[in-house]
Design a protein around this motif. Structure first.
Motif, PDB file in Angstrom:
ATOM      1  N   MET A 166     -40.927 -21.827 -22.577  1.00 36.78           N
ATOM      2  CA  MET A 166     -41.447 -23.110 -21.972  1.00 36.78           C
ATOM      3  C   MET A 166     -42.156 -22.902 -21.151  1.00 36.78           C
ATOM      4  O   MET A 166     -41.775 -21.930 -20.463  1.00 36.78           O
ATOM      5  N   ASN A 167     -43.112 -24.084 -21.404  1.00 38.08           N
ATOM      6  CA  ASN A 167     -44.071 -24.054 -20.131  1.00 38.08           C
ATOM      7  C   ASN A 167     -43.463 -24.444 -18.263  1.00 38.08           C
ATOM      8  O   ASN A 167     -42.152 -25.646 -18.501  1.00 38.08           O
ATOM      9  N   VAL A 168     -43.811 -23.876 -16.783  1.00 38.78           N
ATOM     10  CA  VAL A 168     -42.869 -24.197 -15.625  1.00 38.78           C
ATOM     11  C   VAL A 168     -44.089 -26.359 -15.545  1.00 38.78           C
ATOM     12  O   VAL A 168     -45.039 -26.095 -15.401  1.00 38.78           O
ATOM     13  N   ASP A 169     -43.246 -26.480 -14.753  1.00 38.69           N
ATOM     14  CA  ASP A 169     -43.332 -28.059 -14.643  1.00 38.69           C
ATOM     15  C   ASP A 169     -43.633 -27.242 -12.517  1.00 38.69           C
ATOM     16  O   ASP A 169     -43.489 -26.030 -12.638  1.00 38.69           O
ATOM     17  N   ASP A 170     -43.389 -27.821 -12.013  1.00 40.19           N
ATOM     18  CA  ASP A 170     -44.696 -27.241 -10.716  1.00 40.19           C
ATOM     19  C   ASP A 170     -43.520 -26.788  -9.794  1.00 40.19           C
ATOM     20  O   ASP A 170     -43.687 -26.032  -9.269  1.00 40.19           O
ATOM     21  N   TYR A 171     -42.381 -27.821  -9.965  1.00 40.56           N
ATOM     22  CA  TYR A 171     -41.611 -27.306  -8.812  1.00 40.56           C
ATOM     23  C   TYR A 171     -40.409 -25.996  -9.597  1.00 40.56           C
ATOM     24  O   TYR A 171     -40.547 -24.808  -8.561  1.00 40.56           O
ATOM     25  N   SER A 172     -40.433 -25.279 -11.222  1.00 39.19           N
ATOM     26  CA  SER A 172     -40.493 -24.456 -11.554  1.00 39.19           C
ATOM     27  C   SER A 172     -41.170 -23.130 -10.863  1.00 39.19           C
ATOM     28  O   SER A 172     -41.240 -21.706 -10.836  1.00 39.19           O
ATOM     29  N   LEU A 173     -42.799 -23.746 -11.405  1.00 42.80           N
ATOM     30  CA  LEU A 173     -43.590 -22.915 -10.865  1.00 42.80           C
ATOM     31  C   LEU A 173     -43.370 -22.402  -8.967  1.00 42.80           C
ATOM     32  O   LEU A 173     -43.532 -21.091  -8.322  1.00 42.80           O
ATOM     33  N   TYR A 174     -43.546 -23.140  -8.349  1.00 44.66           N
ATOM     34  CA  TYR A 174     -43.141 -23.088  -6.775  1.00 44.66           C
ATOM     35  C   TYR A 174     -41.680 -22.319  -6.661  1.00 44.66           C
ATOM     36  O   TYR A 174     -42.159 -20.620  -5.959  1.00 44.66           O
ATOM     37  N   GLU A 175     -40.744 -22.777  -7.419  1.00 41.29           N
ATOM     38  CA  GLU A 175     -39.887 -21.815  -6.836  1.00 41.29           C
ATOM     39  C   GLU A 175     -39.851 -20.231  -6.737  1.00 41.29           C
ATOM     40  O   GLU A 175     -39.356 -19.246  -6.864  1.00 41.29           O
ATOM     41  N   GLY A 176     -39.778 -20.117  -9.103  1.00 40.73           N
ATOM     42  CA  GLY A 176     -40.134 -19.312  -9.371  1.00 40.73           C
ATOM     43  C   GLY A 176     -40.991 -17.922  -8.748  1.00 40.73           C
ATOM     44  O   GLY A 176     -41.304 -17.205  -8.812  1.00 40.73           O
ATOM     45  N   MET A 177     -42.357 -18.597  -8.123  1.00 37.40           N
ATOM     46  CA  MET A 177     -43.148 -17.629  -7.397  1.00 37.40           C
ATOM     47  C   MET A 177     -42.614 -16.924  -6.334  1.00 37.40           C
ATOM     48  O   MET A 177     -42.665 -15.892  -5.836  1.00 37.40           O
ATOM     49  N   LYS A 178     -41.696 -18.457  -5.820  1.00 39.83           N
ATOM     50  CA  LYS A 178     -41.435 -17.413  -4.264  1.00 39.83           C
ATOM     51  C   LYS A 178     -39.956 -15.853  -4.594  1.00 39.83           C
ATOM     52  O   LYS A 178     -40.138 -14.883  -3.917  1.00 39.83           O
ATOM     53  N   GLN A 179     -39.629 -16.695  -5.888  1.00 41.42           N
ATOM     54  CA  GLN A 179     -39.221 -15.189  -6.638  1.00 41.42           C
ATOM     55  C   GLN A 179     -39.301 -14.387  -6.769  1.00 41.42           C
ATOM     56  O   GLN A 179     -39.044 -13.534  -6.175  1.00 41.42           O
ATOM     57  N   ILE A 180     -40.305 -14.397  -7.785  1.00 42.91           N
ATOM     58  CA  ILE A 180     -40.959 -12.989  -7.707  1.00 42.91           C
ATOM     59  C   ILE A 180     -42.121 -12.614  -6.780  1.00 42.91           C
ATOM     60  O   ILE A 180     -41.729 -11.072  -7.049  1.00 42.91           O
ATOM     61  N   ALA A 181     -41.461 -13.435  -5.704  1.00 46.57           N
ATOM     62  CA  ALA A 181     -43.202 -12.690  -4.401  1.00 46.57           C
ATOM     63  C   ALA A 181     -41.787 -11.267  -4.024  1.00 46.57           C
ATOM     64  O   ALA A 181     -42.997 -10.305  -3.526  1.00 46.57           O
ATOM     65  N   LYS A 182     -40.387 -12.201  -4.023  1.00 48.53           N
ATOM     66  CA  LYS A 182     -39.337 -11.168  -3.368  1.00 48.53           C
ATOM     67  C   LYS A 182     -39.622  -9.230  -4.361  1.00 48.53           C
ATOM     68  O   LYS A 182     -39.023  -8.087  -4.148  1.00 48.53           O
ATOM     69  N   THR A 183     -39.886  -9.758  -6.013  1.00 51.57           N
ATOM     70  CA  THR A 183     -40.065  -8.593  -6.405  1.00 51.57           C
ATOM     71  C   THR A 183     -40.759  -7.156  -6.338  1.00 51.57           C
ATOM     72  O   THR A 183     -40.912  -6.146  -7.066  1.00 51.57           O
ATOM     73  N   GLY A 184     -42.007  -8.223  -5.945  1.00 57.97           N
ATOM     74  CA  GLY A 184     -43.664  -7.342  -5.778  1.00 57.97           C
ATOM     75  C   GLY A 184     -44.598  -7.340  -6.456  1.00 57.97           C
ATOM     76  O   GLY A 184     -45.080  -6.948  -6.732  1.00 57.97           O
ATOM     77  N   LYS A 185     -43.676  -8.111  -7.575  1.00 61.83           N
ATOM     78  CA  LYS A 185     -44.807  -8.168  -8.614  1.00 61.83           C
ATOM     79  C   LYS A 185     -45.415  -8.727  -9.609  1.00 61.83           C
ATOM     80  O   LYS A 185     -44.584 -10.042  -8.723  1.00 61.83           O
ATOM     81  N   LEU A 186     -46.025  -8.356 -10.374  1.00 67.76           N
ATOM     82  CA  LEU A 186     -46.847  -9.713 -10.566  1.00 67.76           C
ATOM     83  C   LEU A 186     -47.007 -10.905 -10.967  1.00 67.76           C
ATOM     84  O   LEU A 186     -45.323 -10.774 -12.416  1.00 67.76           O
TER      85      LEU A 186
END
Length: 453
Positions: A166-186
């Protein structure tokens, strides 16, 4: 040292350029590079051939498990055998179109189980970012070894299938990017404006449009640019490392370059088909060449090539995304599945188009097919011919034209827009961790030597 194998007599693409050297292989690794290396149990004669690092294709879709919905689509066995035949020794598998999508611990384990004993090449895994895995799924994927994450801002998935992507909405993109940033991955992102492209497609279809040319017109260049700019803004806000997949226009690449200059950790790729096909020929080829973003005008081809030569496009991928033949068998381009079967014809087409026709250096060729994607995704054992790396090679015979025939494709379904095309170079041998997995005379090895990375 006595080697397991020595490659002799070839022109070898090393990290600093091509040289006529021998390569010694021991225990699946590159153990020595030089002259007169000594004894080996096996001598591999590469006389008259280019010895390149095996391709690391950073964008491949395998649809296994199919979940009862897509069981007849491309599976691990056929997809990895086609890779071996095409000179691809490793690929990064996308978290869709399999069912369930790869979004958490349970689904990635199902994927690993589905591929067990079936891999002809090595396979690294993407995890998905979707609106429904923000409560722990991203962390579970990190713990289970994904090398990166993938999301769509364009519409994707089938909402009638439980567990589909499923594609992301803007909030899911923003929140997901915050979480992924903590993993250090792309986080790799399919960047097309969903609201505009979906509505333009609906209007064109309602007006009776059926051609691929009309389909291209419903996904204009600015619908790539707008989400790329948004992604850059979100990356600045969240600190997430990002990568734009399959950029189809040079304006999109320019946005990425500007962001790099501003300090954003961002890269982009394009695909072989965006450097080869063009809009004006699509309707003659048919829906087998439909994809999104769409293939654009012939006048844009050399602009994309310039971005590759200038190093602004980090690497080239196949976006191998096949389906069953019935989903392409329609006269209405708007109803056809959007995806191209291409993993078997990455290396030969790119060598012909880049090296033979446009005089790209062999070093840059190796960079765009292997070295750069391996570095960007942290595949430390892959991507170059250097001591300590996995002994992964593809041997290329230059100036040896052949015509692609459907019966020569190793895909589950032998359809591809490259069928009937004459390509001016051939992959004649592929080696994975020191083991021959394809030879033009002997065919594809029946041994499943591949591993999940």
């Amino acid at each position: 040292m006595k080697f397991d194998s020595i490659i002799k007599n070839g022109l070898v693409i090393l990290e600093n350029g091509e040289q006529e050297v021998e390569v010694g292989i021991k225990d699946g690794k590159i153990a020595s590079i030089g002259h007169d290396l000594g004894e080996a149990d096996n001598v591999i004669d590469a006389k008259g051939l280019i010895v390149s690092p095996g391709m690391v294709d950073a964008h491949v879709h395998i649809t296994e498990p199919g979940g009862g919905y897509r069981d007849s689509w491309e599976g691990y066995e056929t997809g990895t055998r086609a890779s071996a035949k095409g000179g691809v020794t490793s690929f990064i598998e996308m978290p869709l179109n399999q069912v369930p999508a790869t979004v958490d611990h349970k689904s990635i384990q199902e994927k690993f189980d589905a591929g067990k004993g079936k891999l002809s090449v090595d396979v690294a895994s993407y995890g998905g970012l979707v609106p429904f895995n923000l409560n722990g799924g991203i962390q579970e994927l990190d713990e289970n070894g994904v090398v990166a994450y993938k999301c769509f801002v364009a519409t994707c998935g089938d909402r009638s299938i439980e567990g589909d992507f499923m594609n992301v909405d803007d909030y899911s993109l923003y929140e997901g990017m915050k979480q992924i940033a903590k993993t250090g991955k792309l986080l790799s992102i399919h960047a097309e404006n969903a609201a505009i492209t979906d509505r333009l497609g609906e209007i064109a279809k309602a007006n009776g449009e059926t051609t691929l040319s009309a389909y291209v017109d419903t996904r204009p260049v600015f619908t790539e640019l707008e989400p790329i700019r948004k992604i850059i803004l979100f990356a600045k806000e969240t600190g997430c490392r990002v990568h734009i997949v399959h950029v189809a226009c040079e304006e999109g690449v320019e946005e990425v370059v500007k962001a790099q200059q501003e300090g954003v950790d961002i890269t982009c790729e394009t695909c072989t088909h965006y450097l080869y096909f063009y809009k004006e020929e699509l309707d003659e080829i048919g829906p087998v060449v439909k994809c999104s973003p769409p293939i654009r005008e012939k006048s844009r081809l050399e602009g994309m090539w310039k971005q590759v030569f200038d190093g602004n496009i980090s690497f080239v991928t196949s976006d191998h995304s096949p389906c069953t033949p019935d989903l392409k068998d329609t006269d209405n381009a708007f109803e056809a599945w959007g995806g191209i079967a291409g993993v078997q014809n990455n290396v030969d087409v790119l060598f012909d188009e880049a090296v033979q026709k446009r005089n790209m250096s062999l070093k840059q060729f190796a960079d765009i097919i292997a070295t750069n994607p391996a570095k960007r995704f942290g595949l430390d054992a892959k991507g170059s011919i250097s001591i300590g790396k996995d002994a992964d090679f593809t041997f290329i015979k230059k100036d040896s034209p052949y015509t692609v025939a459907a019966e020569d494709l190793a895909y589950r379904h032998q359809i591809s827009p490259y069928v009937g095309r004459t390509i001016g170079a051939q992959v004649v041998k592929t080696i994975l961790r020191g083991q021959e997995i394809y030879d033009i005379e002997k065919g594809i090895s029946d041994e499943a030597n591949g591993r999940f990375i």
